[in-house]
Design a protein around this motif. Sequence first.
Motif, PDB file in Angstrom:
ATOM      1  N   GLU A 347      37.872  17.838 -31.244  1.00 44.99           N
ATOM      2  CA  GLU A 347      37.106  19.089 -31.222  1.00 44.99           C
ATOM      3  C   GLU A 347      37.314  19.874 -32.512  1.00 44.99           C
ATOM      4  N   ARG A 348      38.522  19.833 -33.041  1.00 40.60           N
ATOM      5  CA  ARG A 348      38.788  20.502 -34.327  1.00 40.60           C
ATOM      6  C   ARG A 348      37.959  19.845 -35.434  1.00 40.60           C
ATOM      7  N   ALA A 349      37.835  18.521 -35.400  1.00 47.08           N
ATOM      8  CA  ALA A 349      37.050  17.837 -36.427  1.00 47.08           C
ATOM      9  C   ALA A 349      35.586  18.255 -36.359  1.00 47.08           C
ATOM     10  N   VAL A 350      35.010  18.315 -35.142  1.00 50.13           N
ATOM     11  CA  VAL A 350      33.610  18.737 -35.007  1.00 50.13           C
ATOM     12  C   VAL A 350      33.453  20.188 -35.446  1.00 50.13           C
ATOM     13  N   ALA A 351      34.398  21.050 -35.065  1.00 55.07           N
ATOM     14  CA  ALA A 351      34.324  22.457 -35.454  1.00 55.07           C
ATOM     15  C   ALA A 351      34.391  22.614 -36.977  1.00 55.07           C
ATOM     16  N   ASN A 352      35.238  21.823 -37.634  1.00 57.96           N
ATOM     17  CA  ASN A 352      35.316  21.900 -39.098  1.00 57.96           C
ATOM     18  C   ASN A 352      33.996  21.494 -39.740  1.00 57.96           C
ATOM     19  N   LEU A 353      33.349  20.461 -39.185  1.00 59.18           N
ATOM     20  CA  LEU A 353      32.048  20.046 -39.714  1.00 59.18           C
ATOM     21  C   LEU A 353      31.022  21.149 -39.539  1.00 59.18           C
ATOM     22  N   LEU A 354      31.032  21.816 -38.386  1.00 55.88           N
ATOM     23  CA  LEU A 354      30.074  22.899 -38.134  1.00 55.88           C
ATOM     24  C   LEU A 354      30.345  24.097 -39.041  1.00 55.88           C
ATOM     25  N   GLU A 355      31.596  24.463 -39.201  1.00 58.52           N
ATOM     26  CA  GLU A 355      31.926  25.591 -40.088  1.00 58.52           C
ATOM     27  C   GLU A 355      31.538  25.274 -41.524  1.00 58.52           C
ATOM     28  N   ASN A 356      31.708  24.014 -41.918  1.00 60.05           N
ATOM     29  CA  ASN A 356      31.281  23.621 -43.258  1.00 60.05           C
ATOM     30  C   ASN A 356      29.761  23.758 -43.405  1.00 60.05           C
ATOM     31  N   ALA A 357      29.010  23.358 -42.365  1.00 62.08           N
ATOM     32  CA  ALA A 357      27.556  23.488 -42.410  1.00 62.08           C
ATOM     33  C   ALA A 357      27.127  24.947 -42.422  1.00 62.08           C
ATOM     34  N   VAL A 358      27.783  25.786 -41.630  1.00 56.89           N
ATOM     35  CA  VAL A 358      27.460  27.219 -41.612  1.00 56.89           C
ATOM     36  C   VAL A 358      27.691  27.833 -42.982  1.00 56.89           C
ATOM     37  N   LYS A 359      28.780  27.431 -43.651  1.00 56.30           N
ATOM     38  CA  LYS A 359      29.109  27.994 -44.958  1.00 56.30           C
ATOM     39  C   LYS A 359      28.107  27.581 -46.022  1.00 56.30           C
ATOM     40  N   PHE A 360      27.695  26.323 -46.035  1.00 54.26           N
ATOM     41  CA  PHE A 360      26.828  25.825 -47.103  1.00 54.26           C
ATOM     42  C   PHE A 360      25.339  25.960 -46.783  1.00 54.26           C
ATOM     43  N   ALA A 361      24.991  26.172 -45.522  1.00 56.50           N
ATOM     44  CA  ALA A 361      23.575  26.354 -45.144  1.00 56.50           C
ATOM     45  C   ALA A 361      23.454  27.683 -44.422  1.00 56.50           C
ATOM     46  N   PRO A 362      23.367  28.774 -45.156  1.00 53.95           N
ATOM     47  CA  PRO A 362      23.343  30.095 -44.509  1.00 53.95           C
ATOM     48  C   PRO A 362      22.111  30.334 -43.671  1.00 53.95           C
ATOM     49  N   GLU A 363      21.085  29.525 -43.845  1.00 54.45           N
ATOM     50  CA  GLU A 363      19.855  29.690 -43.067  1.00 54.45           C
ATOM     51  C   GLU A 363      19.439  28.348 -42.479  1.00 54.45           C
ATOM     52  N   GLY A 364      18.598  28.419 -41.446  1.00 55.62           N
ATOM     53  CA  GLY A 364      18.069  27.217 -40.839  1.00 55.62           C
ATOM     54  C   GLY A 364      18.936  26.721 -39.708  1.00 55.62           C
ATOM     55  N   ILE A 366      21.152  24.236 -37.274  1.00 55.87           N
ATOM     56  CA  ILE A 366      22.199  23.219 -37.456  1.00 55.87           C
ATOM     57  C   ILE A 366      22.177  22.335 -36.214  1.00 55.87           C
ATOM     58  N   GLU A 367      22.201  21.021 -36.439  1.00 54.35           N
ATOM     59  CA  GLU A 367      22.117  20.075 -35.332  1.00 54.35           C
ATOM     60  C   GLU A 367      23.378  19.207 -35.282  1.00 54.35           C
ATOM     61  N   VAL A 368      23.758  18.874 -34.065  1.00 60.31           N
ATOM     62  CA  VAL A 368      24.853  17.934 -33.837  1.00 60.31           C
ATOM     63  C   VAL A 368      24.289  16.769 -33.028  1.00 60.31           C
ATOM     64  N   VAL A 369      24.464  15.558 -33.536  1.00 60.42           N
ATOM     65  CA  VAL A 369      23.970  14.364 -32.866  1.00 60.42           C
ATOM     66  C   VAL A 369      25.152  13.434 -32.605  1.00 60.42           C
ATOM     67  N   VAL A 370      25.315  13.016 -31.348  1.00 64.16           N
ATOM     68  CA  VAL A 370      26.392  12.107 -30.947  1.00 64.16           C
ATOM     69  C   VAL A 370      25.748  10.871 -30.339  1.00 64.16           C
ATOM     70  N   ARG A 371      25.972   9.722 -30.978  1.00 60.95           N
ATOM     71  CA  ARG A 371      25.413   8.463 -30.452  1.00 60.95           C
ATOM     72  C   ARG A 371      26.405   7.328 -30.726  1.00 60.95           C
ATOM     73  N   GLY A 372      26.784   6.630 -29.675  1.00 65.51           N
ATOM     74  CA  GLY A 372      27.591   5.427 -29.823  1.00 65.51           C
ATOM     75  C   GLY A 372      28.877   5.613 -30.602  1.00 65.51           C
ATOM     76  N   GLY A 373      29.573   6.735 -30.380  1.00 57.36           N
ATOM     77  CA  GLY A 373      30.825   6.971 -31.087  1.00 57.36           C
ATOM     78  C   GLY A 373      30.650   7.493 -32.499  1.00 57.36           C
ATOM     79  N   ARG A 374      29.431   7.911 -32.878  1.00 56.16           N
ATOM     80  CA  ARG A 374      29.151   8.464 -34.205  1.00 56.16           C
ATOM     81  C   ARG A 374      28.731   9.923 -34.026  1.00 56.16           C
ATOM     82  N   VAL A 375      29.409  10.820 -34.738  1.00 53.68           N
ATOM     83  CA  VAL A 375      29.129  12.252 -34.667  1.00 53.68           C
ATOM     84  C   VAL A 375      28.534  12.689 -36.001  1.00 53.68           C
ATOM     85  N   GLU A 376      27.309  13.276 -35.964  1.00 53.86           N
ATOM     86  CA  GLU A 376      26.626  13.742 -37.164  1.00 53.86           C
ATOM     87  C   GLU A 376      26.357  15.239 -37.048  1.00 53.86           C
TER      88      GLU A 376
END
Length: 458
Positions: A347-364, A366-376
């Motif tokens: 959960e910390r890893a997913v949260a870090n990815l989201l915080e990174n996206a929030v920081k670099f993409a201030p607008e628009g 944000i999507e999280v896709v989980v398929r077959g053990g792959r988190v995007e």
Amino acid sequence: MNLRSKFAIAFAGVGAAAAILVGVFSYQAASERIDAELDRSLLTTSAEVAAGATQVLAPSPVTRGPDDDHDEAQPMVAQAIAPGGTVRPLGGRRVRLPVGDPDRALAATGALGDHRYTDFTAGRDDYRVITVALGPGRGAVELGIDVDESRHVLKGLAARITGVSALVLAVAALAGWLLARQITRRLVRLTDVTEQVSDGRLDDVAVPTGGRDEVGRLATSFDRMLGRLADARADQDRLVQDAAHELRTPLTSLRTNASVLRRFGELSPQARARLLDDVDGESRELTHLVDELVELATRRYEAEEPAPVALGELAESAAERVRRRSGRAITVEADASALTGQAKALERAVANLLENAVKFAPEGPIEVVVRGGRVEVLDRGPGIGDDDAARVFDRFHRADGARGLPGSGLGLAIVREIAQAHGGSVFAEPRPGGGAVVGFTVGADLLLPNSHPGHVDG
């Protein structure tokens, strides 16, 4: 005592014990065989003497025996025992054989062929004596033979066995020492390497590998362990150096603000507010940096016990926390992928990815896709350049466009550590239409069976 000496002594002991046992058994077998042959010879000769063939008692051509006894030329002596117990010499040496009560009983009442054996010593000579009954009322014949020749043969055999045992002992000790030298040679070299490592040397130490035996496997395992230890120390050194570099900036800013605080009374209310906000922001950044440094250095997430984890639910939980914190719209699309892993770390890893996206993409969105053990995690930010894509997960790495943004530069490095701890990897690539796709995978062997596609919207 070193291992080589212990091997040599052990081989010598085993060889000597085997030689002694073989020698003792051989000596006993030879002695029993000689005694049995001697008894049979006495029984046969006594029958000849009883039949009147006393010529067997005549002297032989030999004049000297092994003990330099002049009587060796005439080794036997015989005498007749009457039923009444009187003794009459029949020939041979001039030695009177002892006659006991059992011998008189054989002479008086013994059946034809009954006999008994005794041992007798006269001076330096040892005799084996047989008393044979001739029938009831017919007396008995007593025949003795000097056994010095047999004893001499047995003494010679004992001397040869002793010599062979000593030779076996020496050969076994030498073979043990040579074999121990061959066996322990690599162990000695490996011990030298461990002593060098204990002195702090890691980089220029050569481990003597080779061979498929236990020593070879030990050396190979030690070489791998030493390599990982050297890499760990190098990573630690880089972490300390990078941390010192990153800590220098907020500390410098805090020192500057501290010097300005000395003139706090001279500042306008607006300047005071900006100064306090700056100090508060730098303090929070410094606290966040120290927390992530401690987590990355101590790998606290590895202490969590693995348990079944649903990646979709975990991603939704992390997205909900980031939504509350940032106010951004985050959607989660996930199948029913589940694995055995560390829930808080993932959960910390997913949260870090989201915080990174929030920081670099201030607008628009944000999507999280989980398929077959792959988190995007997908965003519509400025994207990731080719030069930064390979280094975005390095510790303290920041793209040129992110120099002025808050952050420690450790969030994605923690994501990589967590992914690797779960047998997976990380990736960062441009998103078609603009933006970036950043995420991680987990090892296929950790995925739980019977997962079925599903959907979760946030």
